[in-house]
Design an enzyme around this catalytic site. Structure first.
Site, PDB file in Angstrom:
ATOM      1  N   ASN A 139      -5.503  -0.484   0.037  1.00  0.00           N
ATOM      2  CA  ASN A 139      -5.108  -0.160  -1.345  1.00  0.00           C
ATOM      3  C   ASN A 139      -3.741  -0.704  -1.752  1.00  0.00           C
ATOM      4  O   ASN A 139      -3.548  -1.063  -2.910  1.00  0.00           O
ATOM      5  CB  ASN A 139      -5.203   1.338  -1.608  1.00  0.00           C
ATOM      6  N   GLU A 237      -1.267   8.647   8.874  1.00  0.00           N
ATOM      7  CA  GLU A 237      -1.088   8.896   7.429  1.00  0.00           C
ATOM      8  C   GLU A 237      -2.474   8.817   6.814  1.00  0.00           C
ATOM      9  O   GLU A 237      -3.050   7.740   6.718  1.00  0.00           O
ATOM     10  CB  GLU A 237      -0.194   7.810   6.809  1.00  0.00           C
ATOM     11  N   CYS A 271      -3.446   7.283  -2.014  1.00  0.00           N
ATOM     12  CA  CYS A 271      -3.636   8.468  -1.162  1.00  0.00           C
ATOM     13  C   CYS A 271      -3.115   9.719  -1.847  1.00  0.00           C
ATOM     14  O   CYS A 271      -3.631  10.806  -1.634  1.00  0.00           O
ATOM     15  CB  CYS A 271      -2.948   8.255   0.175  1.00  0.00           C
ATOM     16  N   GLU A 449       6.531   9.055   7.859  1.00  0.00           N
ATOM     17  CA  GLU A 449       7.062   7.715   7.675  1.00  0.00           C
ATOM     18  C   GLU A 449       8.180   7.784   6.644  1.00  0.00           C
ATOM     19  O   GLU A 449       8.396   8.814   6.016  1.00  0.00           O
ATOM     20  CB  GLU A 449       5.966   6.769   7.184  1.00  0.00           C
TER      21      GLU A 449
HETATM   22  P1  NAD Z   1     -10.102   3.185   6.628  1.00  0.00           P
HETATM   23  O1  NAD Z   1      -9.793   4.375   7.461  1.00  0.00           O
HETATM   24  O2  NAD Z   1     -11.515   2.782   6.452  1.00  0.00           O
HETATM   25  O3  NAD Z   1      -9.387   1.878   7.227  1.00  0.00           O
HETATM   26  C1  NAD Z   1      -7.990   1.796   7.396  1.00  0.00           C
HETATM   27  C2  NAD Z   1      -7.672   0.746   8.440  1.00  0.00           C
HETATM   28  O4  NAD Z   1      -8.204   1.171   9.704  1.00  0.00           O
HETATM   29  C3  NAD Z   1      -8.295  -0.627   8.182  1.00  0.00           C
HETATM   30  O5  NAD Z   1      -7.404  -1.624   8.618  1.00  0.00           O
HETATM   31  C4  NAD Z   1      -9.530  -0.604   9.067  1.00  0.00           C
HETATM   32  O6  NAD Z   1      -9.955  -1.892   9.436  1.00  0.00           O
HETATM   33  C5  NAD Z   1      -9.019   0.166  10.261  1.00  0.00           C
HETATM   34  N1  NAD Z   1     -10.039   0.848  11.059  1.00  0.00           N
HETATM   35  C6  NAD Z   1     -11.226   1.356  10.669  1.00  0.00           C
HETATM   36  N2  NAD Z   1     -11.870   1.922  11.714  1.00  0.00           N
HETATM   37  C7  NAD Z   1     -11.055   1.789  12.788  1.00  0.00           C
HETATM   38  C8  NAD Z   1     -11.145   2.187  14.156  1.00  0.00           C
HETATM   39  N3  NAD Z   1     -12.195   2.844  14.633  1.00  0.00           N
HETATM   40  N4  NAD Z   1     -10.120   1.891  14.978  1.00  0.00           N
HETATM   41  C9  NAD Z   1      -9.027   1.242  14.518  1.00  0.00           C
HETATM   42  N5  NAD Z   1      -8.886   0.827  13.234  1.00  0.00           N
HETATM   43  C10 NAD Z   1      -9.885   1.110  12.385  1.00  0.00           C
HETATM   44  O7  NAD Z   1      -9.387   3.430   5.239  1.00  0.00           O
HETATM   45  P2  NAD Z   1      -9.439   2.512   3.940  1.00  0.00           P
HETATM   46  O8  NAD Z   1     -10.777   2.665   3.304  1.00  0.00           O
HETATM   47  O9  NAD Z   1      -8.960   1.152   4.279  1.00  0.00           O
HETATM   48  O10 NAD Z   1      -8.323   3.210   3.040  1.00  0.00           O
HETATM   49  C11 NAD Z   1      -8.566   4.331   2.274  1.00  0.00           C
HETATM   50  C12 NAD Z   1      -8.031   5.576   2.925  1.00  0.00           C
HETATM   51  O11 NAD Z   1      -6.658   5.402   3.267  1.00  0.00           O
HETATM   52  C13 NAD Z   1      -8.065   6.766   2.001  1.00  0.00           C
HETATM   53  O12 NAD Z   1      -8.550   7.877   2.694  1.00  0.00           O
HETATM   54  C14 NAD Z   1      -6.612   6.972   1.628  1.00  0.00           C
HETATM   55  O13 NAD Z   1      -6.289   8.287   1.242  1.00  0.00           O
HETATM   56  C15 NAD Z   1      -5.929   6.552   2.874  1.00  0.00           C
HETATM   57  N6  NAD Z   1      -4.519   6.202   2.626  1.00  0.00           N
HETATM   58  C16 NAD Z   1      -3.554   7.039   3.088  1.00  0.00           C
HETATM   59  C17 NAD Z   1      -2.219   6.758   2.841  1.00  0.00           C
HETATM   60  C18 NAD Z   1      -1.123   7.664   3.352  1.00  0.00           C
HETATM   61  O14 NAD Z   1       0.015   7.219   3.420  1.00  0.00           O
HETATM   62  N7  NAD Z   1      -1.384   8.909   3.696  1.00  0.00           N
HETATM   63  C19 NAD Z   1      -1.865   5.611   2.121  1.00  0.00           C
HETATM   64  C20 NAD Z   1      -2.887   4.782   1.665  1.00  0.00           C
HETATM   65  C21 NAD Z   1      -4.221   5.090   1.925  1.00  0.00           C
END
Ligand code: NAD
Length: 477
Positions: A139, A237, A271, A449
């Protein structure tokens, strides 16, 4: 990322459906080599032993180069994930500021002389972990990447940065810029590919000493289990379902505008999106009417169009997820007051557009009110008094952020302390600065963070004792 062909990963511009760029997928064998290279750079490059003000010089040079390339980086991110250009520019600014902040933090951080209880001088110092895995979502790539890479490097680590397969184009640019700015080779490398494949291999790799993850809660849970098995420190996070509260004594003009920007900024793909609005019962109909009307008037357009307020969703498959979420809201009895569909017209046909959506009439324990949509979907709920509000607002698994609009300072304080959230905004929303810690309560995460906590996250405390005794130790003390 809509498709992966053979060894390359293609990023699709969600505003047009055209290819935005492509990157090579990291194979497991290449990952092994990258971990070895990172470990060697950590051990031999001299980075971790540089005096902090010398490390800070390189971090500042990275930030200067990011600033110099701001426009092209912002446009690349816009094509990679469809966010409005103005937001993308703001995210590059954020990355610039983050490298500057951690340059200053690293050269001003104090080690501590602790109080001795014997004939010695005792102190604590911070040591880097070694090779850190930094895994980021799609995002806000440049912002999330900088939030991890800057403090991890400042603390003396080597970093393997794994961006999302849905927005893979910014991380290689950051690595290139870091190298050009004087960061020793091998200290920042980019791992590309699907999370479930190469991401999982990165987390499980015995050469990775610490894992910093931002993404969905389900992924975070899976990563936490793997990290627990090999006792690797992990920072998570994760997602949110943040309450945005409007009390009857609030400045309603400010509150309505904030509720709208809190959910529809970044098309809800944030998020900390304020995805549940709680409105005091006495003003519920009036405020909800104003929110729905404003949502219907939001200018949805191409991310670089004049006056755009909301661009497309980040990918076509993400739009399908949001559509399924709204379909389920309808089946749970939700009344769609705005949006709930794709916009119509030739301008929208090629892109992953979806209308700002406002829904009410749902039970607080419905899946729509409990689960994260990560899209432009706002659910509205009434509340009658503070006790009910606190129970409802705290009544999800998440605890990332919340907003409170009230004219009563004391009420703002009471609610701010009672709500389970890592960030609380009273009479403001979605403020996020590099210098202030950020993270989640409950299923929204572990660790903080940003700020000095964000630097300490990437370092481990070592205690050192310097003996002053002049007589031999007895066997037993
Ligand atoms: P996601 O969990 O699908 O993927 C995030 C990252 O993790 C990607 O790089 C993905 O390739 C990797 N990934 C996926 N499965 C993995 C595994 N088994 N092992 C290691 N890496 C893996 O999330 P998304 O769809 O990319 O992002 C959306 C989510 O991120 C939402 O839930 C949002 O709330 C959250 N988010 C949180 C914050 C925060 O700071 N709290 C900030 C931005 C987004």
């Amino acid at each position: 990322m809509d498709h992966i062909i053979a060894e390359r990963l293609t990023s699709i511009d969600p505003a047009t459906g055209a290819e935005a760029g492509s990157v090579a997928v990291t194979t497991p064998a290449a990952l092994d080599r990258m971990v070895e290279t990172a470990a060697a750079a950590f051990r031999d490059s001299g980075w971790k032993d540089l005096l902090p003000h010398k490390r800070a010089e390189v971090l500042r040079a990275i930030s200067d180069r990011l600033e110099a390339e701001k426009e092209s980086l912002a446009r690349l991110q816009m094509r990679d994930n469809g966010k409005p250009l103005s937001e993308c520019r703001g995210m590059v600014d954020y990355a610039v500021g983050t490298f500057r902040y951690y340059a200053s933090a690293c050269e001003t951080l104090q080690t501590e002389v602790t109080t001795p209880r014997g004939p010695y001088v005792s102190m604590t110092v911070l040591e880097p972990y070694g090779v850190v895995a930094a895994i980021t979502p799609w995002n806000s790539p440049i912002m999330n990447d900088a939030t991890k890479v800057a403090p991890a490097l400042a603390a003396g680590n080597a970093v393997l940065l794994k961006p999302s397969e849905d927005a893979p184009l910014l991380a290689p640019e950051l690595a290139r810029i870091a190298l050009e700015a004087g960061l020793p080779e091998g200290l920042l490398q980019v791992v590309q590919g699907r999370g479930a494949a190469i991401g999982a291999a990165l987390v499980a790799h015995p050469g990775v000493a610490m894992i910093s993850f931002t993404g969905g809660t389900a992924t975070g849970r899976a990563i936490g289990k793997v990290a627990a098995d090999r006792v690797a420190p992990v920072a998570l996070e994760l997602g949110g379902k943040s309450p945005h509260i409007v009390c009857a004594d609030a400045d309603l003009d400010l509150a309505v505008a904030a509720v709208i920007s809190g959910i529809f900024g970044s098309a809800g793909q944030s998020c900390v999106a304020g995805s549940r609005v709680f409105i005091e019962a006495s003003i519920y109909d009036e405020v909800l009417g104003r929110v729905a009307e404003r949502a219907r008037s939001i200018r949805v357009a191409a991310p670089d169009a004049d006056g755009v307020e909301m661009g497309p969703l980040a990918s076509f498959h993400h739009r399908e997820r949001v559509e399924a979420f709204v379909a389920r809201a309808r089946s749970e009895g939700g009344r769609v007051l705005a949006g709930g569909a794709r916009p119509e017209g030739a301008a929208y046909e090629a892109g992953a557009y979806y209308l700002p959506t406002v829904i009410d009439g749902l039970a607080p324990d419905s899946l729509t009110c409990q689960e994260e949509a990560f899209g432009p979907v706002l659910v509205a709920l009434p509340f009658s008094d503070e006790a009910e509000l606190i129970a409802l607002a705290n009544g999800t698994a998440f605890g990332l952020a919340c907003g409170i609009w009230t004219g009563d300072f004391r009420k703002g304080w009471r609610l701010g302390r009672a709500l389970e959230a890592g960030s609380v905004w009273v009479n403001t929303y979605k403020q996020s600065v590099t210098s202030t810690p950020f993270g989640g309560f409950k299923s929204s995460g572990i660790g903080r963070e940003k700020g000095l906590d964000g630097l300490r996250l990437y370092a481990q405390v070592k205690s050192l004792y310097f003996g002053l005794q002049t007589t031999p130790f007895p066997v037993s003390k």
